[in-house]
Design an enzyme around this catalytic site. Sequence first.
Site, PDB file in Angstrom:
ATOM      1  N   PRO A  23       0.157  -8.291  -0.933  1.00  0.00           N
ATOM      2  CG  PRO A  23       1.496  -6.369  -1.819  1.00  0.00           C
ATOM      3  CD  PRO A  23       0.842  -7.349  -2.230  1.00  0.00           C
ATOM      4  CB  CYS A  25       2.193  -3.454   6.055  1.00  0.00           C
ATOM      5  SG  CYS A  25       3.403  -2.445   4.894  1.00  0.00           S
ATOM      6  CB  ALA A  57       5.496  -2.571   2.113  1.00  0.00           C
ATOM      7  CD  GLN A 100       4.250  -4.171  -1.939  1.00  0.00           C
ATOM      8  OE1 GLN A 100       4.422  -3.979  -1.138  1.00  0.00           O
ATOM      9  NE2 GLN A 100       3.261  -3.946  -3.425  1.00  0.00           N
ATOM     10  CE1 TYR A 182       4.256   4.245   1.975  1.00  0.00           C
ATOM     11  CE2 TYR A 182       3.112   2.821   0.727  1.00  0.00           C
ATOM     12  CZ  TYR A 182       3.158   3.157   1.587  1.00  0.00           C
ATOM     13  OH  TYR A 182       1.961   2.810   2.894  1.00  0.00           O
ATOM     14  NE  ARG A 230      -0.240  -3.912  -5.477  1.00  0.00           N
ATOM     15  CZ  ARG A 230      -1.532  -4.263  -4.090  1.00  0.00           C
ATOM     16  NH1 ARG A 230      -1.375  -3.809  -2.870  1.00  0.00           N
ATOM     17  NH2 ARG A 230      -2.712  -5.060  -4.635  1.00  0.00           N
TER      18      ARG A 230
HETATM   19  C1  LIG Z   1      -3.433  -4.300   6.210  1.00  0.00           C
HETATM   20  C2  LIG Z   1      -3.069  -3.883   5.191  1.00  0.00           C
HETATM   21  C3  LIG Z   1      -1.599  -4.100   4.775  1.00  0.00           C
HETATM   22  C4  LIG Z   1      -1.277  -3.837   3.769  1.00  0.00           C
HETATM   23  N1  LIG Z   1       0.508  -3.607   3.082  1.00  0.00           N
HETATM   24  C5  LIG Z   1       0.690  -3.351   1.735  1.00  0.00           C
HETATM   25  C6  LIG Z   1       1.524  -3.741   1.713  1.00  0.00           C
HETATM   26  O1  LIG Z   1       2.762  -3.796   2.030  1.00  0.00           O
HETATM   27  N2  LIG Z   1       1.754  -3.005   0.449  1.00  0.00           N
HETATM   28  C7  LIG Z   1       1.325  -2.696  -0.728  1.00  0.00           C
HETATM   29  O2  LIG Z   1       1.343  -2.865  -1.934  1.00  0.00           O
HETATM   30  N3  LIG Z   1      -0.503  -3.336  -0.299  1.00  0.00           N
HETATM   31  C8  LIG Z   1      -0.620  -2.885   0.604  1.00  0.00           C
HETATM   32  N4  LIG Z   1      -2.312  -3.336   1.254  1.00  0.00           N
HETATM   33  C9  LIG Z   1      -2.603  -2.675   0.827  1.00  0.00           C
HETATM   34  C10 LIG Z   1      -3.359  -4.504   0.022  1.00  0.00           C
HETATM   35  O3  LIG Z   1      -2.618  -5.450  -0.688  1.00  0.00           O
HETATM   36  C11 LIG Z   1      -4.433  -3.865  -1.175  1.00  0.00           C
HETATM   37  O4  LIG Z   1      -4.473  -3.797  -2.266  1.00  0.00           O
HETATM   38  C12 LIG Z   1      -5.887  -3.783  -0.821  1.00  0.00           C
HETATM   39  O5  LIG Z   1      -6.214  -4.247   0.805  1.00  0.00           O
HETATM   40  C13 LIG Z   1      -7.160  -3.442  -1.257  1.00  0.00           C
HETATM   41  O6  LIG Z   1      -7.379  -5.669  -1.621  1.00  0.00           O
HETATM   42  P1  LIG Z   1      -9.061  -5.941  -0.854  1.00  0.00           P
HETATM   43  O7  LIG Z   1      -9.672  -5.156  -1.126  1.00  0.00           O
HETATM   44  O8  LIG Z   1      -8.718  -7.098  -1.212  1.00  0.00           O
HETATM   45  O9  LIG Z   1      -7.832  -5.956   0.841  1.00  0.00           O
HETATM   46  C14 LIG Z   1      -1.838  -3.446   2.474  1.00  0.00           C
HETATM   47  C15 LIG Z   1      -3.696  -3.707   2.442  1.00  0.00           C
HETATM   48  C16 LIG Z   1      -3.572  -4.073   4.260  1.00  0.00           C
HETATM   49  C17 LIG Z   1      -5.409  -4.106   4.739  1.00  0.00           C
END
Ligand SMILES: Cc1cc2nc3c(=O)[nH]c(=O)nc-3n(C[C@H](O)[C@H](O)[C@H](O)COP(=O)(O)O)c2cc1C
Length: 364
Positions: A23, A25, A57, A100, A182, A230
């Site tokens: 997920p 945002c 989310a 999510q 959260y 999660r």
């Molecule tokens: C722009 C952005 C928005 C995110 N929004 C959420 C979210 O809505 N829910 C969530 O659990 N994690 C969110 N995350 C965390 C990601 O799901 C992920 O756990 C995190 O980016 C680490 O993984 P990566 O290194 O592959 O990016 C967000 C991350 C980014 C970069």
Amino acid sequence: MSQLFSPISIGNQSLNNRIVIPPMCQYSAENGLANNWHLMHYGTLSNSGAGLMILEATAVCPVGRLSPFDLGLWGNEQQQSIATLISNIRQYSAIPIAIQLVHAGRKGSMPPSWKPKQYIPPQQGGWQTVAPSGIAYNENYNTPHALTKDEIRVIVKQFAQAAVRADLAGVDFIEIHAAHGYLIHQFLSPLTNKRTDEYGGSFANRIRFLLEIYQSIREQFSIKKDVGIRISATDWYEGGWNLDESIQLAEKLDALQCSYIHVSTGGLVENQQIQLGPNYQVPFAQAVKQRVTMPVITVGLITEAIQAEAIVSTKQADMVAVGRALAFDPHWVRQAAIKLGGKTSIPPQYLSSVPHGFKNLFID
Ligand SMILES: Cc1cc2nc3c(=O)[nH]c(=O)nc-3n(C[C@H](O)[C@H](O)[C@H](O)COP(=O)(O)O)c2cc1C
């Protein structure tokens, strides 16, 4: 044979491979409604060849949003906008889709992530935030109202109602957001939960809110569908929620037929002592995986195909979520297929663009 590109089941759903779009945002909704940005963004990712796409989310009530621009699922209009998004995606993609569900608690009413972090007060479109206890994240955030037991009961119901709406909108799975500081995580951690009633204090009391949400979604939600969770496996802070408690929680969820666990870390307190680096969260997923039968997703700074392949083939996790790398390059999965010799889907419109000699890896 690539293990990353081998199929796996989550509950009743079959996934073509073990690459998950986590997920993320988009902070692009008004009044919780999905719009054409979401269609472009998820339309692209849904055709990336990944095994599962988890929508960002999505708040169970307006006060549960991280920002005024989050998706929501609290009313008919919001449900309809998600239903339209899903049916448009479904014209061109069969990827399993989860959503999510979140309540932001004390981290709500803030601007999009690309703007300076400063609480948005009600007179500027924000709201009074809520939490297990009246402790602010830091001076840029609002001091939350400590929830009463009646208010807790309402939020538990809102999660279940949002899950029903997600089901009606055509989503395949639910992911409960119990991570990243959260509301649910605020209940889990003794750093943010100072309650003296049955929702605070002991481990059993701190996990009560999450278990009530999980159970009420399970009771309401179509039983054919799956519910995953999660978590942040550690607060990266002395005296906070930690890996031992995460494992105990995961064992309980496993016994309750939770469909999968998605293991992230951190996000609860400002002064967390986080140790960032490639695979930095994988050991937490691995420790959980050793104690549960449900599939485990790992995530965080996994950017290379060979890195993801190694995690799955050494059984440190069942699936790998690739967030920023996949958002930056929506062809990441297909590039990985070429590097690892894995097979994946491709829209027929792109077949002629496959590099010479690799067409056999792609199925339209
Ligand atoms: C722009 C952005 C928005 C995110 N929004 C959420 C979210 O809505 N829910 C969530 O659990 N994690 C969110 N995350 C965390 C990601 O799901 C992920 O756990 C995190 O980016 C680490 O993984 P990566 O290194 O592959 O990016 C967000 C991350 C980014 C970069």
